[in-house]
Motif scaffolding. Sequence first.
Motif, PDB file in Angstrom:
ATOM      1  N   THR A 135      -8.449   2.315  -8.310  1.00  0.00           N
ATOM      2  CA  THR A 135      -7.163   1.641  -8.156  1.00  0.00           C
ATOM      3  C   THR A 135      -7.118   0.427  -9.068  1.00  0.00           C
ATOM      4  N   GLY A 136      -5.911  -0.164  -9.192  1.00  0.00           N
ATOM      5  CA  GLY A 136      -5.746  -1.405  -9.919  1.00  0.00           C
ATOM      6  C   GLY A 136      -6.108  -1.292 -11.379  1.00  0.00           C
ATOM      7  N   ASN A 137      -6.684  -2.377 -11.916  1.00  0.00           N
ATOM      8  CA  ASN A 137      -7.041  -2.413 -13.332  1.00  0.00           C
ATOM      9  C   ASN A 137      -8.069  -1.356 -13.693  1.00  0.00           C
ATOM     10  N   ALA A 138      -8.981  -1.070 -12.773  1.00  0.00           N
ATOM     11  CA  ALA A 138     -10.014  -0.064 -13.046  1.00  0.00           C
ATOM     12  C   ALA A 138      -9.372   1.302 -13.266  1.00  0.00           C
ATOM     13  N   HIS A 139      -8.359   1.592 -12.490  1.00  0.00           N
ATOM     14  CA  HIS A 139      -7.663   2.873 -12.667  1.00  0.00           C
ATOM     15  C   HIS A 139      -6.969   2.945 -14.031  1.00  0.00           C
ATOM     16  N   MET A 140      -6.240   1.889 -14.398  1.00  0.00           N
ATOM     17  CA  MET A 140      -5.553   1.896 -15.689  1.00  0.00           C
ATOM     18  C   MET A 140      -6.539   2.008 -16.840  1.00  0.00           C
ATOM     19  N   ASP A 141      -7.663   1.289 -16.741  1.00  0.00           N
ATOM     20  CA  ASP A 141      -8.662   1.355 -17.811  1.00  0.00           C
ATOM     21  C   ASP A 141      -9.272   2.745 -17.910  1.00  0.00           C
ATOM     22  N   CYS A 142      -9.503   3.376 -16.762  1.00  0.00           N
ATOM     23  CA  CYS A 142     -10.088   4.722 -16.761  1.00  0.00           C
ATOM     24  C   CYS A 142      -9.154   5.721 -17.435  1.00  0.00           C
ATOM     25  N   PRO A 149       0.830  -1.220   0.000  1.00  0.00           N
ATOM     26  CA  PRO A 149       0.000   0.000   0.000  1.00  0.00           C
ATOM     27  C   PRO A 149       0.853   1.255   0.000  1.00  0.00           C
ATOM     28  N   LEU A 150       2.053   1.174   0.601  1.00  0.00           N
ATOM     29  CA  LEU A 150       2.936   2.346   0.641  1.00  0.00           C
ATOM     30  C   LEU A 150       3.371   2.769  -0.754  1.00  0.00           C
ATOM     31  N   LEU A 151       3.615   1.786  -1.661  1.00  0.00           N
ATOM     32  CA  LEU A 151       4.002   2.104  -3.042  1.00  0.00           C
ATOM     33  C   LEU A 151       2.872   2.813  -3.771  1.00  0.00           C
ATOM     34  N   LEU A 152       1.637   2.308  -3.603  1.00  0.00           N
ATOM     35  CA  LEU A 152       0.494   2.949  -4.259  1.00  0.00           C
ATOM     36  C   LEU A 152       0.310   4.377  -3.757  1.00  0.00           C
ATOM     37  N   LEU A 153       0.502   4.590  -2.445  1.00  0.00           N
ATOM     38  CA  LEU A 153       0.376   5.935  -1.888  1.00  0.00           C
ATOM     39  C   LEU A 153       1.431   6.866  -2.479  1.00  0.00           C
ATOM     40  N   ALA A 154       2.662   6.331  -2.647  1.00  0.00           N
ATOM     41  CA  ALA A 154       3.737   7.157  -3.213  1.00  0.00           C
ATOM     42  C   ALA A 154       3.422   7.576  -4.637  1.00  0.00           C
ATOM     43  N   ILE A 155       2.886   6.648  -5.420  1.00  0.00           N
ATOM     44  CA  ILE A 155       2.546   6.965  -6.806  1.00  0.00           C
ATOM     45  C   ILE A 155       1.444   8.006  -6.863  1.00  0.00           C
TER      46      ILE A 155
END
Length: 722
Positions: free
Chosen positions: A89-96, A24-30
């Motif tokens: 987040t995840g695939n939904a974020h990339m697709d959006c 989760p820390l990596l996702l927060l950093a991004i």
Amino acid sequence: MMLHEPACPPQPNPGTGPRRSRSPLLLLAITLLALIVLPRAAAAAPEARILRIDPRASTVDGQPVLTTVLDLVQNKRLGDITKQCATLTGNAHMDCVADALEQPQALYSSFDFPDKNALFTVTVDGTDLPSKFESKARWGDSAGQPGVGTAWLILIDAASTMGARFDEAKAVANAFVNTMTPNDIVDVMFFNDRVVVEDSKWVNNKQQALQSISSVTRTYPTQGRTRPLLNIIKNAATDAFRDLGNVGQGVAAPMHQALVLLSNGSAGSDPSSSGAGATVLRDYLTKGRFPENNDVLPKTPVPVISIQFPSVLIDEFALNSREFMEGLTNPEIGGFFSIVRDGQVRRAANIVNAVRTRFNRMHIVRWRVSCIAPSITQTFKLAFANTNPPIAGDATFQNVPVGIDPTTWPLDIDREATERAAKKDPAYPGGTLKIFGNFCWGGNAQRAEIYMVPKNQAAPQSLQGGSLDDAKKAQRSLIEQGMRGKALSTGDTMAEFELPNSDNFLVGKGEQMSGRIILYDNQARRTSAITADKILTVRAQEAPLPYILIGGITFGGVVLVLLVVSIFRGGGSKQRRGGTAGPPPKPVVAGMAPVAAPMPGGGAPFGSALPSGGDFGYGGPPPGGGSRAVLSGAAGIFTVTPGMEMRAGRDGSACQILLTEPRVSGVHAVVKFEAGQLFVRDENSNNGTFLNGQRLSSGVWTPAPPGALIRFGPVEFSTRLE
């Protein structure tokens, strides 16, 4: 503009190993990185970018016309485009994110080109000289026109880390190839962990390109945990776009270019293949110099279409891959970024459509450029005045090659005005002719020369497809075989010439008679159009009879007859008054003056004043010394006639007395015949011009007496008058 959105964990991919978990820390950093970067990408003022300056139209039209490919857009806020994706987040974020970016004109608004407010300049001797707007059109409305196409460099990642994504990358490549327009060309390259392993080279055949894509069926084995991805891409782009000018006769290089990168962006721990490295590579491709120190090939800015195919990677490597692929794009000149997840080949059509839509909104603008710098490199600037909103111009084409050879750039002739004037006052041997246009000689009559093309000299049908050397040879051939006139006066918009006194340039009869003309700037080494369909042709006529001279001779003859009659009548009267007649005059011997008896009162007889050296009937020279001069030597025999200046030297495009001796300068000296006298002038030559053994001062006309010896460096001529 870089788009930094949170990277998403990839789905499991058979055959590529287990998926590593993300913290989760990596996702927060991004996410924090995206929030920092996005506000900096705010909408800016509309901006014009020059993507290509192409001079090839000049060799087709015989006119000094440059074609520019321009992009004129206002970039939109990235945050406004992707703000609806921030909570995902995840695939939904990339697709959006991908869905938002793939919408046509998602990141920009296109503007019409305001030609009345545009200023396109070329820098000559430190001064920005304006060009004249000729025409404009949208790129998408001009498909099929000469040169309107894109050179697509498609780089496909074939490293083993691509896994099953390799086939999806090939499918997107096929989608780009299948939309090729008539003037598009493509170069398909596959690369592994180290270098490019397959290269189709530049081809213009769609089926051939598709075959190149299908010929590579599997990925290449891994060579290590780290690969120099940045260097692989840079070297591939440099090689491809450097070779674009040498694709061969069967493949014509179009006026636009683009790079399509299909990769997962994985480089392991390679320090250069990072977000910062991507910025450096993006700037290199945007600059368009391949390689950086290129001083010959044209400047060709390259839009980068970067499509990421996420693979299963370590978290840190995944973040680095995303930043690298995003950072490569240059949307300010048409670059594009998107993401294709597993099983989303359907996105290929949307990606191609978004890219094509942006390119179709570009502008093709033509300019009439009268003056250019006398060098391979040129400086052009584009600016706008009084637009709402204000438009930022482009000054990035500074001292760069654009494909112009200054010696083959046509002079700017106003054909309509010149032809209209010649209809009113036709050209004729020994007459005068006015040429209208926009000239760069600044009133220097010494730079302006005119040549009347002999009627039996064929002009080339076309210079298209030939090299610049071919163009030079064609110009030189016509100049050497033409007949030179004399500049009487020159200005920025008009030059008047005295034509050679020979009817050899007259073509046709009666009302259809014409003369073909080549205008030459001997300092810039530029000519007017020389091809058969573009050469300047004006109405001409035979030289009119010299009525004033005929009238003067007739009047003089009448006076002479009356004088003779008066003399004889006076003598007869004296005899009738008882005077003694003198003895008859002695006969005239051929070539000698008559020996006359004295007349009464000691006067000389009529006719005794004739010159003693022979008359016109027996070969003596006319009064004044001669009507022309002849130079004779081992290099040839050259005749100098009144009304012309003949250059002597090694430059065949400028000299009528062509000397091949290497110690002779390009333009070594000039000779002329004037008022029955031969004159010579040194042109600041290296090895000097000598008259009867005495070296002459440069730039000074010196009379040469009959029989004098003239030496140009080591090449000597004897002279005589005829």
